[in-house]
Enzyme design. Structure first.
Site, PDB file in Angstrom:
ATOM      1  N   HIS A   1       0.923  -1.080   0.111  1.00 27.91           N
ATOM      2  CA  HIS A   1       0.218  -0.028   0.085  1.00 27.91           C
ATOM      3  C   HIS A   1       0.974   1.132  -0.098  1.00 27.91           C
ATOM      4  CE1 HIS A   1       1.012   0.078   4.188  1.00 27.91           C
ATOM      5  NE2 HIS A   1       0.557  -0.918   4.562  1.00 27.91           N
TER       6      HIS A   1
ATOM      7  N   HIS B   1       4.148   1.330   2.106  1.00 29.16           N
ATOM      8  CA  HIS B   1       5.286   0.581   1.523  1.00 29.16           C
ATOM      9  C   HIS B   1       5.887   1.474   0.439  1.00 29.16           C
ATOM     10  CE1 HIS B   1       2.782  -3.050   2.943  1.00 29.16           C
ATOM     11  NE2 HIS B   1       3.593  -3.097   3.550  1.00 29.16           N
TER      12      HIS B   1
ATOM     13  N   GLY C   1       8.525   1.246   8.519  1.00 28.30           N
ATOM     14  CA  GLY C   1       7.793   2.157   8.991  1.00 28.30           C
ATOM     15  C   GLY C   1       7.586   2.512  10.269  1.00 28.30           C
ATOM     16  N   GLN C   2       7.298   3.495  10.516  1.00 27.41           N
ATOM     17  CA  GLN C   2       7.149   3.940  12.016  1.00 27.41           C
ATOM     18  C   GLN C   2       5.717   3.404  12.573  1.00 27.41           C
ATOM     19  OE1 GLN C   2       6.853   8.086  13.373  1.00 27.41           O
ATOM     20  NE2 GLN C   2       5.322   7.292  14.821  1.00 27.41           N
TER      21      GLN C   2
ATOM     22  N   GLN D   1       8.697  -2.751  16.517  1.00 26.95           N
ATOM     23  CA  GLN D   1       9.435  -3.548  15.567  1.00 26.95           C
ATOM     24  C   GLN D   1      10.707  -2.838  15.278  1.00 26.95           C
ATOM     25  OE1 GLN D   1       8.250  -5.855  11.787  1.00 26.95           O
ATOM     26  NE2 GLN D   1       8.630  -4.036  10.814  1.00 26.95           N
TER      27      GLN D   1
ATOM     28  N   VAL E   1       1.941   6.567   7.249  1.00 20.63           N
ATOM     29  CA  VAL E   1       0.955   7.051   6.200  1.00 20.63           C
ATOM     30  C   VAL E   1      -0.452   6.684   6.569  1.00 20.63           C
ATOM     31  CG1 VAL E   1       0.585   6.937   3.544  1.00 20.63           C
ATOM     32  CG2 VAL E   1       2.737   6.819   4.425  1.00 20.63           C
TER      33      VAL E   1
ATOM     34  N   MET F   1      -2.341   3.249   7.245  1.00 23.47           N
ATOM     35  CA  MET F   1      -2.239   2.290   6.333  1.00 23.47           C
ATOM     36  C   MET F   1      -1.645   0.760   6.833  1.00 23.47           C
ATOM     37  SD  MET F   1      -2.140   3.801   2.664  1.00 23.47           S
ATOM     38  CE  MET F   1      -3.113   5.238   2.254  1.00 23.47           C
ATOM     39  N   SER F   2      -2.359  -0.207   6.653  1.00 20.06           N
ATOM     40  CA  SER F   2      -1.987  -1.568   6.971  1.00 20.06           C
ATOM     41  C   SER F   2      -2.629  -2.501   5.792  1.00 20.06           C
ATOM     42  CB  SER F   2      -2.549  -1.918   8.436  1.00 20.06           C
ATOM     43  OG  SER F   2      -2.482  -3.232   8.685  1.00 20.06           O
TER      44      SER F   2
HETATM   45  O1  PAF Z   1       7.123  -5.070   8.490  1.00 21.96           O
HETATM   46  C1  PAF Z   1       6.874  -6.100   8.179  1.00 21.96           C
HETATM   47  O2  PAF Z   1       6.221  -6.060   7.000  1.00 21.96           O
HETATM   48  C2  PAF Z   1       7.469  -7.353   8.292  1.00 21.96           C
HETATM   49  O3  PAF Z   1       7.391  -7.519   9.922  1.00 21.96           O
HETATM   50  C3  PAF Z   1       8.835  -7.450   7.761  1.00 21.96           C
HETATM   51  C4  PAF Z   1      10.007  -6.584   8.398  1.00 21.96           C
HETATM   52  C5  PAF Z   1       8.974  -7.467   6.444  1.00 21.96           C
HETATM   53  C6  PAF Z   1       9.553  -8.875   8.247  1.00 21.96           C
HETATM   54  O4  PAF Z   1       8.829  -9.944   8.017  1.00 21.96           O
END
Ligand code: PAF
Length: 281
Positions: free
Chosen positions: A34, A37, A147-148, A153, A176, A184-185
């Site tokens: 999306h 990304h 992404g924040q 993570q 975003v 967005m997810s």
């Molecule tokens: O953020 C993500 O989409 C996932 O956790 C990642 C960093 C691609 C690892 O699989």
């Protein structure tokens, strides 16, 4: 745009690219791309990187009752978007390529891996750290982009990179949002129309906490309560957590300070969503 299905091809592409004097920017993803990304891809291109995007739905970061099987897989549409952005290569491995038979090595960032989403989703950050370490080992990127939106993570991966002395620079790009504020997810596509409307509680919660801080509130409990109030306005929203933490350690903030992470997670039916902000941003 080249599609590279094996680690050997990825490594060859990256080494040839870097030998020509170019920098390689890696954008790790699980696909179902999306605008969030694409903002990572654009950030990499702006830095002058030759960009490679990995698309791999990583089984080790999903718990046994989570959505690994139904996670959206939209490979052809993803590639069309990436090609239009000017991405040079996509790494799209099979599971056996990333986890060859007998694979027994995992990366765990002790402490951090059990906080926030790591508490709600045991094993999740171990899976994330492991796959990202593998992606770094195979790509040897100059920079990597995250992404924040996945702020916990980010904290785990920053710690891992420092601990393992990995020669990669991490870049974190802003969340975003849809026009109405929803972060967005890839998981937003699971939501029914009603759940989609109720999901706005997450961004409202974040705004409420941020506004309380901007108005001078410095008590962690009060900021979290302001956010929680927004989440609990709809009975359809099941709160997982509301937390104000230090963004480096993910430990609870004693007093709210600029730079702290306000994070929320909540369920809308069978879908778990997250959102966050950095206080003072
Ligand atoms: O953020 C993500 O989409 C996932 O956790 C990642 C960093 C691609 C690892 O699989």
């Amino acid at each position: 745009m080249q599609i590279l299905p094996t680690v050997a091809e990825l490594r060859a592409w990256s080494r040839t690219t870097q030998r020509s004097g170019a920098t390689v920017g890696l954008v790790p993803t699980m696909g179902a791309l999306h605008a969030g990304h694409l903002s990572l891809v654009r950030a990499a291109l702006t830095q002058g990187d030759r960009v490679i995007v990995s698309i791999f739905v990583n089984p080790t970061q999903f718990g046994p009752n989570e959505d690994f099987a139904r996670y959206p897989r939209t490979f052809d549409a993803d590639c069309a978007l990436l090609e239009a952005e000017g991405v040079e290569a996509v790494f799209a491995p099979a599971i056996e390529e990333m986890y060859p038979s007998g694979a027994a090595t995992f990366v765990e960032v002790e402490g951090l891996s059990g906080r926030l989403d790591g508490q709600s989703r045991p094993g999740h950050f171990r899976g994330v750290a492991t796959v990202v370490a593998k992606l770094f080992a195979a790509t040897e990127p100059t920079r990597a982009y995250f992404g924040q939106k996945d702020a916990a993570q980010v904290a785990v991966l920053r710690h891992m990179v420092a601990d393992l002395l990995l020669p990669v620079e991490l870049f974190v790009c802003p969340i975003v949002r849809e026009a109405d504020g929803l972060a967005m997810s890839s998981r937003n596509r699971y939501l029914s129309a009603t759940e989609r409307a109720d999901a706005l509680a997450l961004s409202r919660a974040i705004q409420a906490g941020q506004s309380a801080f901007a108005a001078g509130q410095r008590t962690t409990e009060a900021i979290c309560a302001a956010a929680r109030l927004e989440l609990t306005r709809s009975s359809a929203v099941r709160v997982d957590y509301v937390a104000l933490v230090d963004w480096t350690t993910l430990l609870p903030a004693e007093q709210a300070r600029a730079g702290d992470l306000l994070a929320v997670a909540a369920w809308l039916g069978a879908t778990r969503l997250i959102d966050n902000c950095i206080l003072g941003d």
